[in-house]
Design a protein around this motif. Sequence first.
Motif, PDB file in Angstrom:
ATOM      1  N   ASP A 157      -0.818   7.418   2.031  1.00 58.34           N
ATOM      2  CA  ASP A 157       0.519   6.678   2.292  1.00 58.34           C
ATOM      3  C   ASP A 157       1.715   7.619   2.478  1.00 58.34           C
ATOM      4  N   VAL A 158       1.587   8.893   2.561  1.00 63.16           N
ATOM      5  CA  VAL A 158       2.504   9.795   2.594  1.00 63.16           C
ATOM      6  C   VAL A 158       3.023  10.016   4.051  1.00 63.16           C
ATOM      7  N   CYS A 159       4.141   9.951   4.328  1.00 60.28           N
ATOM      8  CA  CYS A 159       4.687  10.148   5.726  1.00 60.28           C
ATOM      9  C   CYS A 159       5.288  11.635   6.002  1.00 60.28           C
ATOM     10  N   TYR A 160       4.539  12.409   6.596  1.00 55.97           N
ATOM     11  CA  TYR A 160       4.897  13.909   6.686  1.00 55.97           C
ATOM     12  C   TYR A 160       5.837  14.084   7.807  1.00 55.97           C
ATOM     13  N   GLU A 272       7.688  13.478  -2.327  1.00 53.08           N
ATOM     14  CA  GLU A 272       8.051  13.157  -3.762  1.00 53.08           C
ATOM     15  C   GLU A 272       6.480  12.845  -4.201  1.00 53.08           C
ATOM     16  N   ARG A 273       6.366  13.386  -5.542  1.00 55.84           N
ATOM     17  CA  ARG A 273       4.947  13.115  -6.097  1.00 55.84           C
ATOM     18  C   ARG A 273       4.278  11.841  -6.249  1.00 55.84           C
ATOM     19  N   GLN A 274       5.316  10.817  -6.171  1.00 54.56           N
ATOM     20  CA  GLN A 274       4.835   9.475  -6.392  1.00 54.56           C
ATOM     21  C   GLN A 274       4.300   8.980  -5.116  1.00 54.56           C
ATOM     22  N   THR A 277      -1.503   9.048  -3.825  1.00 55.23           N
ATOM     23  CA  THR A 277      -2.320   8.043  -4.540  1.00 55.23           C
ATOM     24  C   THR A 277      -3.020   8.562  -5.458  1.00 55.23           C
ATOM     25  N   GLY A 278      -3.334   7.818  -6.916  1.00 57.06           N
ATOM     26  CA  GLY A 278      -4.381   8.090  -7.447  1.00 57.06           C
ATOM     27  C   GLY A 278      -4.387   9.757  -8.296  1.00 57.06           C
ATOM     28  N   LEU A 279      -3.385  10.552  -8.368  1.00 60.21           N
ATOM     29  CA  LEU A 279      -3.320  11.704  -9.029  1.00 60.21           C
ATOM     30  C   LEU A 279      -3.232  11.735 -10.662  1.00 60.21           C
TER      31      LEU A 279
END
Length: 364
Positions: A157-160, A272-274, A277-279
């Motif tokens: 879900d991260v947008c780089y 951002e850290r949030q 997923t699942g960390l």
Amino acid sequence: MIEKRTLMKFLTFCADYEQHPEEYQDHKDCTFSEFLQSKRLSPSLQHFVLCSIAMVSRSTNTIDGLRATQHFLRCLGRYGNTPFLFHMYGLGEIPQCFCRMSAVFGGIYCLHHSLRGLLLDAQTSECVAVIDSRGKRIRCRHVVIEDSYLPESACADVCYRQISRAILITDRSVLRSDTDQEISVLTFSPDDEGQTTVHLTELCSSTNTCIKHTYLVHLTCPSSKTTAREDLEPIVKKLFTLDSEEGLDSDQEKPQAMWVLYFNMRDSSGVERQSYTGLPANVYVCSGPDSCLGYDGAVQQAENIFRQMLPSEEFCPPAPNPEDIIYDGEPAQPDPEEPNPPVDLKTDASPENVPDAAEEPQAE
């Protein structure tokens, strides 16, 4: 002389701009370029401040521009006649430096080991150990990991963002005059709307990053087009002669690029850290390189992670004077007239017992 007085007055203000909020309060929502115009700097001075001092783009806001200008001014005169420092032999010397510093304070490095996985506690869902590539289990309380080592499921879900890079080996410097400078830094403001500012760093062979009589050139910018070549090739052609060009002898003023590489790389500095997923709660993610000059972002990120893990500890305390270090088996020889007694790294290495940073260690 008029421009010089105008520039010196402006730089004096930037040196402690926080003390004069009335000067920039009405321009906080404007660009730094518009703020420079309001200060009646001539077009040439505006270009000089933007590209050679602050080294920011025309779209940078006023506060960030003032902060960048102040940072440049505070770096002047610290280690010579330039605000820039560069590590010999390239970027690999930075982790090696901290590896040695860590070893002095009892840190352990496991070379030629990579991580295979994390072991989580079923009740707390925290990481309690890691498994290395040899199947060894290493217990831990915290894990700090770089973004690219995470599994794809955690980054779904991260947008780089992307960074455009170019590396060149040239036969001479972009400077047209003889100089003994080991590093040259240029900033190119975008010509068209939608383009980004490009930073160029040129290193000579005395930095031990390239062979004698050659120069190593790095170009970096946030990606605005599909490929790094599209972003950076116009500047490369403007400054250098390429092997593919006809009539190499037609322009002897431009250095010849003997080797060129364009590539894109992922920019995770703004994630951002949030977003992951699942960390587990005790797994901290740090980013790779960003497109900025210097390591301000990396140092700030390191401090933030450190304070989350060890809120009661001092971040990066000053190293003790080498003459004050007591090694195992060496008897202490305290000097009654010495204000700070020697520091025993084994028993007395608390921050309050470390000598003042102003006492610079002797070179060995």
